[in-house]
Design a protein around this motif. Structure first.
Motif, PDB file in Angstrom:
ATOM      1  N   PRO A 170      12.383  -4.494  13.815  1.00 37.37           N
ATOM      2  CA  PRO A 170      12.187  -5.453  14.701  1.00 37.37           C
ATOM      3  C   PRO A 170      12.061  -5.068  16.185  1.00 37.37           C
ATOM      4  CG  PRO A 170      14.007  -5.855  13.267  1.00 37.37           C
ATOM      5  CD  PRO A 170      13.590  -4.591  13.173  1.00 37.37           C
ATOM      6  N   SER A 171      12.558  -4.102  16.628  1.00 34.48           N
ATOM      7  CA  SER A 171      12.396  -3.710  18.073  1.00 34.48           C
ATOM      8  C   SER A 171      11.142  -3.217  18.515  1.00 34.48           C
ATOM      9  CB  SER A 171      13.376  -2.536  18.313  1.00 34.48           C
ATOM     10  OG  SER A 171      13.156  -1.368  17.464  1.00 34.48           O
ATOM     11  N   GLY A 172      10.061  -3.105  17.432  1.00 40.51           N
ATOM     12  CA  GLY A 172       9.008  -2.681  17.442  1.00 40.51           C
ATOM     13  C   GLY A 172       8.647  -1.107  17.304  1.00 40.51           C
ATOM     14  N   GLU A 173       9.930  -0.301  17.039  1.00 35.18           N
ATOM     15  CA  GLU A 173       9.612   1.200  16.726  1.00 35.18           C
ATOM     16  C   GLU A 173       8.623   1.036  15.460  1.00 35.18           C
ATOM     17  OE1 GLU A 173      12.867   3.539  15.679  1.00 35.18           O
ATOM     18  OE2 GLU A 173      11.768   5.323  15.704  1.00 35.18           O
ATOM     19  N   ILE A 174       7.758   1.975  15.502  1.00 33.60           N
ATOM     20  CA  ILE A 174       6.697   1.868  14.401  1.00 33.60           C
ATOM     21  C   ILE A 174       6.336   3.381  14.091  1.00 33.60           C
ATOM     22  CG2 ILE A 174       4.806   1.779  15.949  1.00 33.60           C
ATOM     23  CD1 ILE A 174       3.501  -0.279  13.720  1.00 33.60           C
ATOM     24  N   LYS A 175       6.236   3.782  12.717  1.00 31.88           N
ATOM     25  CA  LYS A 175       5.699   5.140  12.293  1.00 31.88           C
ATOM     26  C   LYS A 175       4.799   4.958  11.224  1.00 31.88           C
ATOM     27  CE  LYS A 175       9.672   8.010  13.783  1.00 31.88           C
ATOM     28  NZ  LYS A 175      10.792   8.929  13.730  1.00 31.88           N
ATOM     29  N   THR A 176       3.806   5.899  10.966  1.00 31.30           N
ATOM     30  CA  THR A 176       3.200   5.908   9.784  1.00 31.30           C
ATOM     31  C   THR A 176       3.413   7.124   8.988  1.00 31.30           C
ATOM     32  OG1 THR A 176       1.347   7.009  10.693  1.00 31.30           O
ATOM     33  CG2 THR A 176       1.203   4.647  10.791  1.00 31.30           C
ATOM     34  N   TYR A 177       3.458   7.082   7.616  1.00 34.44           N
ATOM     35  CA  TYR A 177       3.391   8.229   6.875  1.00 34.44           C
ATOM     36  C   TYR A 177       2.058   8.692   6.545  1.00 34.44           C
ATOM     37  CZ  TYR A 177       7.958   7.303   4.834  1.00 34.44           C
ATOM     38  OH  TYR A 177       9.640   7.299   4.848  1.00 34.44           O
ATOM     39  N   PRO A 178       1.969  10.027   6.324  1.00 33.17           N
ATOM     40  CA  PRO A 178       0.451  10.755   6.117  1.00 33.17           C
ATOM     41  C   PRO A 178      -0.088   9.876   5.216  1.00 33.17           C
ATOM     42  CG  PRO A 178       2.250  12.137   5.765  1.00 33.17           C
ATOM     43  CD  PRO A 178       2.963  10.966   5.658  1.00 33.17           C
ATOM     44  N   VAL A 179      -1.533   9.956   5.253  1.00 32.06           N
ATOM     45  CA  VAL A 179      -2.397   9.288   4.607  1.00 32.06           C
ATOM     46  C   VAL A 179      -2.420   9.658   3.085  1.00 32.06           C
ATOM     47  CG1 VAL A 179      -5.104   8.396   4.181  1.00 32.06           C
ATOM     48  CG2 VAL A 179      -4.008   8.972   6.543  1.00 32.06           C
ATOM     49  N   VAL A 180      -2.462   9.037   1.975  1.00 35.34           N
ATOM     50  CA  VAL A 180      -2.596   9.377   0.740  1.00 35.34           C
ATOM     51  C   VAL A 180      -3.856   9.094   0.055  1.00 35.34           C
ATOM     52  CG1 VAL A 180       0.021   9.411   0.398  1.00 35.34           C
ATOM     53  CG2 VAL A 180      -1.123   7.449  -0.109  1.00 35.34           C
ATOM     54  N   GLU A 181      -4.168   9.934  -0.907  1.00 31.58           N
ATOM     55  CA  GLU A 181      -5.331   9.576  -1.858  1.00 31.58           C
ATOM     56  C   GLU A 181      -5.032   9.241  -3.201  1.00 31.58           C
ATOM     57  OE1 GLU A 181      -7.058  13.651  -1.708  1.00 31.58           O
ATOM     58  OE2 GLU A 181      -8.394  13.083  -3.438  1.00 31.58           O
ATOM     59  N   MET A 182      -5.504   8.131  -3.514  1.00 33.07           N
ATOM     60  CA  MET A 182      -5.218   7.518  -5.065  1.00 33.07           C
ATOM     61  C   MET A 182      -6.446   7.757  -5.947  1.00 33.07           C
ATOM     62  SD  MET A 182      -3.002   4.377  -3.793  1.00 33.07           S
ATOM     63  CE  MET A 182      -4.382   3.413  -2.850  1.00 33.07           C
ATOM     64  N   GLU A 183      -5.856   8.192  -7.097  1.00 36.97           N
ATOM     65  CA  GLU A 183      -6.992   7.928  -8.110  1.00 36.97           C
ATOM     66  C   GLU A 183      -6.289   6.988  -9.177  1.00 36.97           C
ATOM     67  OE1 GLU A 183      -7.574  12.709  -8.358  1.00 36.97           O
ATOM     68  OE2 GLU A 183      -7.985  11.646 -10.152  1.00 36.97           O
ATOM     69  N   PHE A 184      -7.225   5.983  -9.727  1.00 44.69           N
ATOM     70  CA  PHE A 184      -6.859   5.109 -10.644  1.00 44.69           C
ATOM     71  C   PHE A 184      -7.319   5.225 -12.073  1.00 44.69           C
ATOM     72  CE2 PHE A 184      -5.520   1.444  -8.087  1.00 44.69           C
ATOM     73  CZ  PHE A 184      -5.601   1.962  -6.906  1.00 44.69           C
ATOM     74  N   HIS A 185      -6.577   4.838 -12.915  1.00 43.02           N
ATOM     75  CA  HIS A 185      -6.800   4.710 -14.463  1.00 43.02           C
ATOM     76  C   HIS A 185      -7.865   4.062 -14.570  1.00 43.02           C
ATOM     77  CE1 HIS A 185      -6.423   4.422 -18.817  1.00 43.02           C
ATOM     78  NE2 HIS A 185      -5.631   5.071 -19.006  1.00 43.02           N
ATOM     79  N   LYS A 193      -7.939   7.997  11.787  1.00 39.40           N
ATOM     80  CA  LYS A 193      -8.429   6.781  12.064  1.00 39.40           C
ATOM     81  C   LYS A 193      -7.806   5.783  10.924  1.00 39.40           C
ATOM     82  CE  LYS A 193     -13.088   6.475  11.526  1.00 39.40           C
ATOM     83  NZ  LYS A 193     -14.470   6.467  11.037  1.00 39.40           N
ATOM     84  N   ALA A 194      -7.456   6.404   9.948  1.00 34.50           N
ATOM     85  CA  ALA A 194      -6.826   5.576   8.692  1.00 34.50           C
ATOM     86  C   ALA A 194      -5.433   5.086   9.286  1.00 34.50           C
ATOM     87  CB  ALA A 194      -6.612   6.225   7.556  1.00 34.50           C
ATOM     88  N   ARG A 195      -4.666   5.865   9.864  1.00 36.14           N
ATOM     89  CA  ARG A 195      -3.419   5.864  10.440  1.00 36.14           C
ATOM     90  C   ARG A 195      -3.453   4.748  11.476  1.00 36.14           C
ATOM     91  NH1 ARG A 195      -0.043  11.378   9.582  1.00 36.14           N
ATOM     92  NH2 ARG A 195       1.730  10.076  10.077  1.00 36.14           N
ATOM     93  N   ALA A 196      -4.430   4.909  12.368  1.00 31.18           N
ATOM     94  CA  ALA A 196      -4.468   4.099  13.590  1.00 31.18           C
ATOM     95  C   ALA A 196      -4.725   2.572  13.142  1.00 31.18           C
ATOM     96  CB  ALA A 196      -5.488   4.494  14.531  1.00 31.18           C
ATOM     97  N   ILE A 197      -5.659   2.550  12.062  1.00 35.90           N
ATOM     98  CA  ILE A 197      -5.870   1.150  11.470  1.00 35.90           C
ATOM     99  C   ILE A 197      -4.790   0.531  10.766  1.00 35.90           C
ATOM    100  CG2 ILE A 197      -7.171  -0.138   9.726  1.00 35.90           C
ATOM    101  CD1 ILE A 197      -9.631   1.625  10.399  1.00 35.90           C
ATOM    102  N   ALA A 198      -4.058   1.435  10.108  1.00 39.39           N
ATOM    103  CA  ALA A 198      -2.628   0.987   9.477  1.00 39.39           C
ATOM    104  C   ALA A 198      -1.717   0.463  10.286  1.00 39.39           C
ATOM    105  CB  ALA A 198      -2.085   1.894   8.593  1.00 39.39           C
ATOM    106  N   LEU A 199      -1.711   1.243  11.575  1.00 36.03           N
ATOM    107  CA  LEU A 199      -0.631   0.807  12.714  1.00 36.03           C
ATOM    108  C   LEU A 199      -1.135  -0.572  13.219  1.00 36.03           C
ATOM    109  CD1 LEU A 199       0.093   3.738  15.143  1.00 36.03           C
ATOM    110  CD2 LEU A 199       1.560   2.676  13.967  1.00 36.03           C
ATOM    111  N   ASN A 200      -2.526  -0.823  13.494  1.00 37.98           N
ATOM    112  CA  ASN A 200      -3.011  -2.015  13.935  1.00 37.98           C
ATOM    113  C   ASN A 200      -2.703  -3.071  13.046  1.00 37.98           C
ATOM    114  OD1 ASN A 200      -4.214  -3.661  15.882  1.00 37.98           O
ATOM    115  ND2 ASN A 200      -6.110  -3.355  14.815  1.00 37.98           N
ATOM    116  N   VAL A 201      -2.732  -3.006  11.736  1.00 39.35           N
ATOM    117  CA  VAL A 201      -2.505  -4.092  10.897  1.00 39.35           C
ATOM    118  C   VAL A 201      -1.010  -4.508  10.824  1.00 39.35           C
ATOM    119  CG1 VAL A 201      -2.608  -4.639   8.188  1.00 39.35           C
ATOM    120  CG2 VAL A 201      -4.330  -3.464   9.135  1.00 39.35           C
ATOM    121  N   SER A 202      -0.044  -3.351  10.639  1.00 38.87           N
ATOM    122  CA  SER A 202       1.336  -3.758  10.891  1.00 38.87           C
ATOM    123  C   SER A 202       1.678  -4.477  11.947  1.00 38.87           C
ATOM    124  CB  SER A 202       2.145  -2.515  10.770  1.00 38.87           C
ATOM    125  OG  SER A 202       3.400  -2.889  10.946  1.00 38.87           O
TER     126      SER A 202
END
Lengths: 383, 383
Positions: free
Chosen positions: B197-212, B234-243
Motif C-alpha cells: 500500500p505504501s507503493g514499495e514495489i519489486k519484481t521477481y525475475p522473469v520466468v519462462e513457461m512451457e505448457f502441456h 523490458k518484461a520486468r519494466a512492463i510488469a511493474l507498469n501494469v501493477s
C-alpha cells in the motif's frame, strides 16, 4: 508404504517449536501427524492433524498415544522410554529407538558410551549425587576447575555450571551428575547427522556457534564454520561415526569442541532437530526438518548442501521483560536482504526464553555475518 | 500495528493450495489467520486459526467474514466484489482492492484497461454473447484464426480456445467473451510483481513457461527465463507498469508473450500468488507467499533475488485415473539432489487436476532442466 495424502499417521512426541517446524514439512508433503504435548498452548497445536494434551513422561499416556500411530518420533528427548520400549516390542517403528535414547538421555551414560566406542571426548567422572562429588574432591580424585553437568533433564544450558572453587558448589542441586575437564577450545562446532533405518547417512556442513555469555544459549550459528577444510572433514567424520555407533535414526546433532591444537572432542548430542540446524530452512537444499521426516519414514535423504551461507540469531526474551510479547523493530530487519524471522508463537515472553530465531542468508558469509550482527543489535523481544 | 503473536487477524478468501502455501508463512511469522472456503476438504483447512465454510460468491457470507478480520486478502479472484466494496467503505483494509479486482475479473475490461493505459497487448474485440461474435465474423470485423476467451470465471486454460474455423464455434458456450489476435510467440513469460500500500514495489525475475499441449496447464516453469537480458529488463519494466497502473496491492502475476521480434505483449494477469511463482519457495531469498503477506500488511518487501536456478513441474492427475491418489515413484525422485515435492493434500485425483508440484533447485540451470525432465518422466499421479 504410501505416506502421502493417505491414512498413514506419523506420531510426534513433543509440540514445541521444533515440532512446529517439522509440521511445516509434513504439511508440504501432506503426511498425517498426531502430536502429544503437555501444553494447551503448544506451538505445534496448529497444523497437526490431531493434537493430544498429555504428559510425555507418563508411561500410559505415551503408550496409548503410540498405539494410534504408524511411526513414532520425537522433537524432545525427555519422554517415557519404557513406553517406547513396549511399543517397539509390539512392533511399532520408533525412531530414534528407546535403546538409542537410553544411551543419550543420561549424560553420564552418554560420556561412558564415547569412551567405550573410542570417540574423542573430554575426560569425565560420574557421581550418584553431590556428596559423592564432594568426596571425590576431598580425595583429590577431582580438581578445580571442572564443568559440572546434571546427568538428566538439563537443556539449553540449564544443568551446566563451571565450578572453579568450593564456593561454586553451594548452589548445585543434589542430583546425579558428572564432572568434565574444562576444554580450552578455539571453537564450538556442531554437525547434524541424518540417518535412516536402511543405513543411508548424510552430514550437514560443520557450523560454528557463539554463545551468549550470561544465558549460555546460542547467539549465532554460522554455516559453514570458518575453519580449515581438514578440520571440518575431521568433524564430519567423527559425527558420522557417533551416529552409526548409536545406531541412531533421524537427526542427531553432534556438538563438538575444536581444541587449540585442532583436535575434535565430542561434547554432547541431541537426538532430534536442533537449534544449530535452523539455518537449513533457508540455506540448505533440504532442511533438517524435512530430512528428519525423510529419515524416520525411510525415504531417501535430501541433499544437505547449502544454496548460500546461512547465519542464525536466536530471539530470546530480553532480560527484565515478562508478559505479552512484542518484537521491537522487527519491521526494520524485514527490510534487509535475505533476513527471515521465525516466530514460534509463544504469547508470553520471559528473560532468555526462546521465542523465535532469525535466519540471514547471503552468498557472501562476511556480509551475512555483518547483517546478523545488525539484526542482533536491532530486534528486541520485550513485553 | 503488531501482527506477530498478537490478536491481529488476517482474513483469506479461498482455501486452496495457494492458501495452504500462504499459511506456511503466516505460521512461520505467527500471524493469526481466518480462512473462508466452500469445501470441507480445503487444503487450507489445517494451519489456519479458524476455518469457515461458505460460498465466496455470496455477498452476505463474504461480508460477514470480512467483519471478523483486520485485513482481508484473497488466494482466488472469484469472490463477491460488492461485499469487498462495502467492507472497504466501512474502513476495512482489503488487498487487492475491489476496484482493482473489478478491472481484472472481466477479461474484456482487463484488455480494455491495457489499451487505455498504453500497455502493449494483442488486439482484441469484446462480445456480449456468442451470437454477437458470430455477427462480427459475418460482417468481416473478425477473422479466423483467433483466440476465444470467456470473459469471466475461466481458469487454468478452461474458458480459452483457439478458433480456426466455423467448426470450432460449435462447442463454444453462449457467454460474454473476447476474441484476441493469435500471437506467434517465441516464449511465454511471466513476471510476478509485489507491491505494498505504501507503493514499495519489486519484481521477481522473469520466468519462462512451457505448457502441456492437451491440458493447457503449465508443465515447466523455469527461473530465470533463458532469454536476453534486454528482453528480461523490458518484461520486468512492463510488469511493474501494469501493477502500478492497476494500483494493485499484493502479488500480481503478469503473463506475457515474447514475440518473434522480441516485443513483449501482456497476455493476462492474476492478482494473487501464482503457479509461475511456486519455484520461489526453494529458489528465492523470499518466497512469493511471504512477500504477499508482507505486502498486504504493508511490511517491507523481501528480496526477490534467487539463491539458485529453480524449475517447477506441476503434478497433475494422469489421464485415465480417478479416485484415491497415489504418487507413483515419488520415492525415486526424492533421492535426487535439490528435488522437493509439494503435495497439496487432495485425496481424490482426476485427469489433469492440480495435485501438487515439484521444485528442482540447482546452481546450474541446465542440470536443473535435465533433472526436471527426469522428474516429469518418473513421477505419475494415479489412483
Amino acid at each position: 508404504m504410501n505416506y502421502f495424502s493417505s491414512d498413514f499417521k506419523l506420531g510426534i512426541l513433543g509440540g514445541g517449536q521444533l515440532g512446529k517446524m517439522l509440521l511445516s514439512d509434513t504439511r508440504k508433503l501432506d503426511i498425517q501427524t498426531y502430536v502429544l504435548d503437555p501444553s494447551d498452548e503448544a506451538p505445534s497445536r496448529m497444523a497437526c492433524n490431531k493434537f493430544f494434551k498429555g504428559d510425555l513422561m507418563d508411561f500410559e499416556t505415551v503408550y496409548q498415544f503410540g498405539k494410534m500411530v504408524d511411526v513414532l518420533t520425537i522433537e524432545i528427548e525427555l519422554v517415557n522410554l519404557d513406553a517406547l520400549e513396549k511399543l517397539e516390542n509390539e512392533g511399532l517403528r520408533v525412531f530414534p529407538s528407546s535403546k538409542t535414547l537410553k544411551a543419550i538421555q543420561n549424560k553420564g551414560k552418554q560420556k561412558d558410551f564415547y569412551v567405550e566406542n573410542g570417540i574423542p571426548t573430554s575426560k569425565h567422572l560420574r557421581f550418584v549425587d553431590l556428596s559423592d562429588l564432594k568426596k571425590a574432591l576431598e580425595n583429590d580424585e577431582l580438581e578445580f576447575p571442572f564443568v559440572w553437568k546434571c546427568a538428566e533433564f538439563g537443556y539449553d544450558g540449564n544443568g551446566v555450571k563451571i565450578v572453579r572453587s568450593t564456593l561454586d558448589l553451594i548452589h548445585l542441586p543434589d542430583v546425579e551428575c558428572i564432572a568434565e575437564d574444562m576444554v580450552p577450545f578455539k571453537n564450538e562446532l556442531a554437525v547434524i547427522v541424518c540417518r535412516s533405518p536402511s543405513g543411508e547417512i548424510k552430514t550437514y556442513p560443520v557450523v560454528e556457534m557463539e554463545f551468549h555469555p550470561e544465558a549460555n544459549q546460542v547467539e549465532y550459528v554460522i554455516c559453514p564454520a570458518r575453519i580449515e577444510d581438514a578440520v571440518a572433514a575431521k568433524a564430519r567424520a567423527i559425527a558420522l561415526n557417533v551416529s552409526e555407533k548409536f545406531n541412531h535414526v533421524g537427526l542427531l546433532a553432534v556438538e563438538m569442541f575444536q581444541t587449540q591444537d585442532d583436535q575434535i572432542l565430542v561434547n554432547e548430542v541431541a537426538p532430534r532437530p536442533h537449534n544449530s540446524g535452523h539455518y537449513s530452512i533457508e540455506a540448505s537444499y533440504t532442511s533438517q526438518f524435512e530430512n528428519h521426516i525423510r529419515a524416520v519414514l525411510n525415504l531417501p535423504l535430501g541433499s544437505t548442501d547449502s544454496k548460500a551461507a546461512g547465519i542464525m540469531v536466536n530471539l530470546v526474551g530480553a532480560d527484565g521483560f515478562s508478559g505479552n510479547v512484542i518484537y521491537e523493530n522487527i519491521t526494520t530487519i524485514l527490510g534487509w536482504n535475505g533476513v527471515t524471522p521465525h516466530i514460534y508463537g509463544k504469547k508470553q515472553t520471559r528473560p532468555f526464553r526462546k521465542m523465535g530465531h532469525v535466519t540471514i542468508v547471503n552468498q557472501d558469509i562476511k556480509e551475512a555475518r555483518r547483517i546478523a550482527e545488525d539484526v542482533k543489535n536491532t530486534i528486541r523481544v520485550i513485553a
